[in-house]
Design an enzyme around this catalytic site. Structure first.
Site, mmCIF file in Angstrom:
data_model
loop_
_atom_site.group_PDB
_atom_site.id
_atom_site.type_symbol
_atom_site.label_atom_id
_atom_site.label_comp_id
_atom_site.label_asym_id
_atom_site.label_seq_id
_atom_site.Cartn_x
_atom_site.Cartn_y
_atom_site.Cartn_z
ATOM 1 N N GLU A 1 17.683 -93.037 -67.909
ATOM 2 C CA GLU A 1 17.117 -93.200 -66.575
ATOM 3 C C GLU A 1 15.681 -93.635 -66.788
ATOM 4 O O GLU A 1 14.823 -92.846 -67.180
ATOM 5 C CB GLU A 1 17.207 -91.891 -65.793
ATOM 6 C CG GLU A 1 16.984 -92.078 -64.296
ATOM 7 C CD GLU A 1 15.604 -91.656 -63.856
ATOM 8 O OE1 GLU A 1 14.743 -92.567 -63.704
ATOM 9 O OE2 GLU A 1 15.374 -90.459 -63.685
ATOM 10 N N GLY B 1 12.555 -91.714 -68.981
ATOM 11 C CA GLY B 1 11.219 -92.135 -69.373
ATOM 12 C C GLY B 1 11.032 -93.623 -69.160
ATOM 13 O O GLY B 1 11.726 -94.255 -68.350
ATOM 14 N N CYS C 1 9.557 -91.702 -60.465
ATOM 15 C CA CYS C 1 10.320 -92.904 -60.797
ATOM 16 C C CYS C 1 10.923 -93.537 -59.565
ATOM 17 O O CYS C 1 11.029 -94.762 -59.468
ATOM 18 C CB CYS C 1 11.410 -92.577 -61.825
ATOM 19 S SG CYS C 1 12.565 -91.300 -61.291
#
Length: 516
Positions: free
Chosen positions: A278, A256, A313
């Site tokens: 992560e 997140g 991401c």
């Protein structure tokens, strides 16, 4: 409700569509539950929360159970109870369970199609991307199962001074916290690894996209003994801290934002619970002066930027181009962007869906507005499928911001949407400096026709993963560990190393000649 009943229910609801494939307003919605000790159950409070379609924010897709701290305790207790027997299995036995899960995820074509369409409706991504994510989940179970033999090996150190055996053992209950952007793909980077390592789990999906994950998690749990997989859905404000601080949780794996990641660390410290984080990325791509810029290269570059409307991401988020190739790159990417159709992801002609939620939509729009206000050359490209729906939904066209000031937020912050700054550089040293001038360090890419030069540049980039002549999830080798440097995270997911993250070392020794 059985799995067969859920499949029929999903198929019926997804069948209620307009001729073009867009669901009617007011179409029937489903309700998903919690999964605790093998029981598909309502929250103890009976509360639920709504999930809406980001393409039509007034369209209700379904409800999900709103768990309470009591439900979190039940889930953690169930996982703790199931742990000893699960941990006692051999790696080969646990790998066999993973393969059964992979088979179950793909064995029912009607169920898979229904979950794919539901995923598009609740998340916003186009059908092709939803199908990619669902298929990737099963593939990651198969790959993780292949590590069983290597994991079973123990290190033996004969004496003198001692006979010593070193091996790894599971930690216990693992809390797996999954974000909304690629919830199933990211779950596939944690769940099979945790299970093969010998842990039992409590999964918390994001409330922004939890219906399809809940149904998919239930399907996986049916392949395992009760309590090995548990799941709670609901507000992080209600169940986040109770899960992070639960005394039975022995490992936390979170994906997140950086801000929430900091809170995860703070709460985990209360019980000294180890964490894997992560977090965000602001990935730089470096296009060197010798890069091959044919149509295929531009397509890979475009995909690395705009797949899933940029909500990834590991997406390419800062593009640095040698000054001699700058105009070529802008022209090549613009040509592809102008062909895009922005609209409801259920429609086959649509190539880019909406952003997932209003908060992210507002962030991205503010970055674009700030760039325009500063006088930047901002190019919003692509075609709008339905103007009225575009204005109502969380849609943003693919957008380029050309040569902005390096201090602007569109450069320094993770956009997490379909907008990217494109900036020029004079030489490799400047490009490396620009790429590394950030607190992020998740991924990066180098574009060059010289593999040795590309490797020299790549080795100097402060990132956990560097792609060569590509970028993003379609270029990802899942055999390699994935994670970030600096503020982009701690620890690794995926690969053999991703399994080891869920274990700790146990050393056993004796007098020399007695054990070995």
């Amino acid at each position: 409700m059985s799995t067969v009943d859920i499949r029929k229910d999903l198929t019926q609801r997804n069948a209620n569509v307009e001729n073009e494939g867009a669901p009617r307003h007011g179409s029937p919605e489903l309700t998903t539950h919690l999964l605790i000790d093998g029981d598909w159950c309502a929250a103890s409070s009976a509360d639920t929360f709504p999930v809406f379609n980001p393409a039509r924010p007034d369209e209700l897709v379904g409800h999900a159970a709103g768990a309470t701290p009591h439900d979190v305790d039940r889930a953690c207790s169930a996982a703790h109870k199931a742990f000893p027997r699960w941990a006692a299995l051999t790696y080969a036995e646990r790998a066999d369970y993973l393969l059964r899960i992979a088979q179950a995820l793909q064995s029912d074509a009607e169920d898979l199609e229904a979950r794919t369409r539901l995923f598009t409706r609740e998340h916003g991504k186009i059908l092709r991307e939803a199908a990619l994510e669902l298929s990737r989940l099963g593939e990651r179970f198969v790959l993780t199962a292949s590590y069983a033999q290597e994991l079973s090996k123990e290190k033996q150190l004969p004496g003198p001074p001692f006979d010593t055996v070193v091996y790894r053992q599971p930690r216990g209950v693992a809390a797996l916290i999954v974000p909304w952007n690629w919830p199933l793909s990211i779950l596939g980077a944690k769940l099979p690894q945790a299970l093969l390592a010998g842990n039992t789990v409590v999964i918390k999906p994001s409330r922004e996209s939890c219906l399809t994950p809940a149904l998919t998690i239930r399907r996986m749990a049916e392949m395992l003994p009760p309590g090995v997989i548990n799941m709670v859905t609901g507000s992080s404000a209600v169940i986040g801290d109770p899960l992070l601080t639960h005394p039975l949780v022995r490992k936390i794996n979170f994906t997140g934002s950086i801000g929430v990641g900091r809170r995860v660390m703070v709460k985990a410290a209360e019980n000294l619970t180890p964490v894997t984080l992560e977090l965000g990325g602001n990935d730089a791509g470096l296009v060197l002066n010798d890069a091959c810029l044919d149509e295929a290269a531009f397509q890979r570059m475009f995909s690395g930027i705009f797949l899933s409307s940029g909500q990834i991401c590991m997406a390419l988020k800062r593009l640095y181009v040698h000054e001699s190739r700058y105009d070529d790159v802008v022209a090549g990417l613009t040509k592809i962007a102008e062909r895009q159709v922005v609209g409801d992801g259920l429609l086959p002609e649509v190539s880019m869906g909406p952003l997932n939620n209003r908060e992210q939509f507002n962030i991205v729009r503010s970055l674009i507005s700030e760039a325009k206000a500063s006088g930047c050359d901002v190019r919003e490209c692509g075609n709008i499928h339905n103007a009225e729906e575009f204005e109502q939904g969380y849609f943003v066209r693919p957008t380029f911001v050309l040569n902005p000031d390096q201090r602007m937020r569109v450069v320094t912050e993770e956009q997490f949407g379909p907008v990217i700054p494109i900036m020029s550089f004079a030489d490799d040293e400047e490009a490396i400096d620009l790429a590394n001038a950030t607190n992020f360090g998740l991924c990066s890419s180098v574009w060059s026709s010289d593999n040795q030069r590309a490797m020299r540049v790549a080795r100097r980039l402060e990132a956990g993963y560097t792609y060569l002549n590509a970028h993003g999830p379609t270029a990802q080798d899942n055999r390699g560990p994935f994670g970030g440097f600096k503020h982009s995270g701690i620890g690794r997911n995926l690969g053999f190393e991703g399994v080891v993250e869920f274990q700790d070392y146990h050393t056993i020794s004796s007098a020399p000649g007695w054990l070995l």
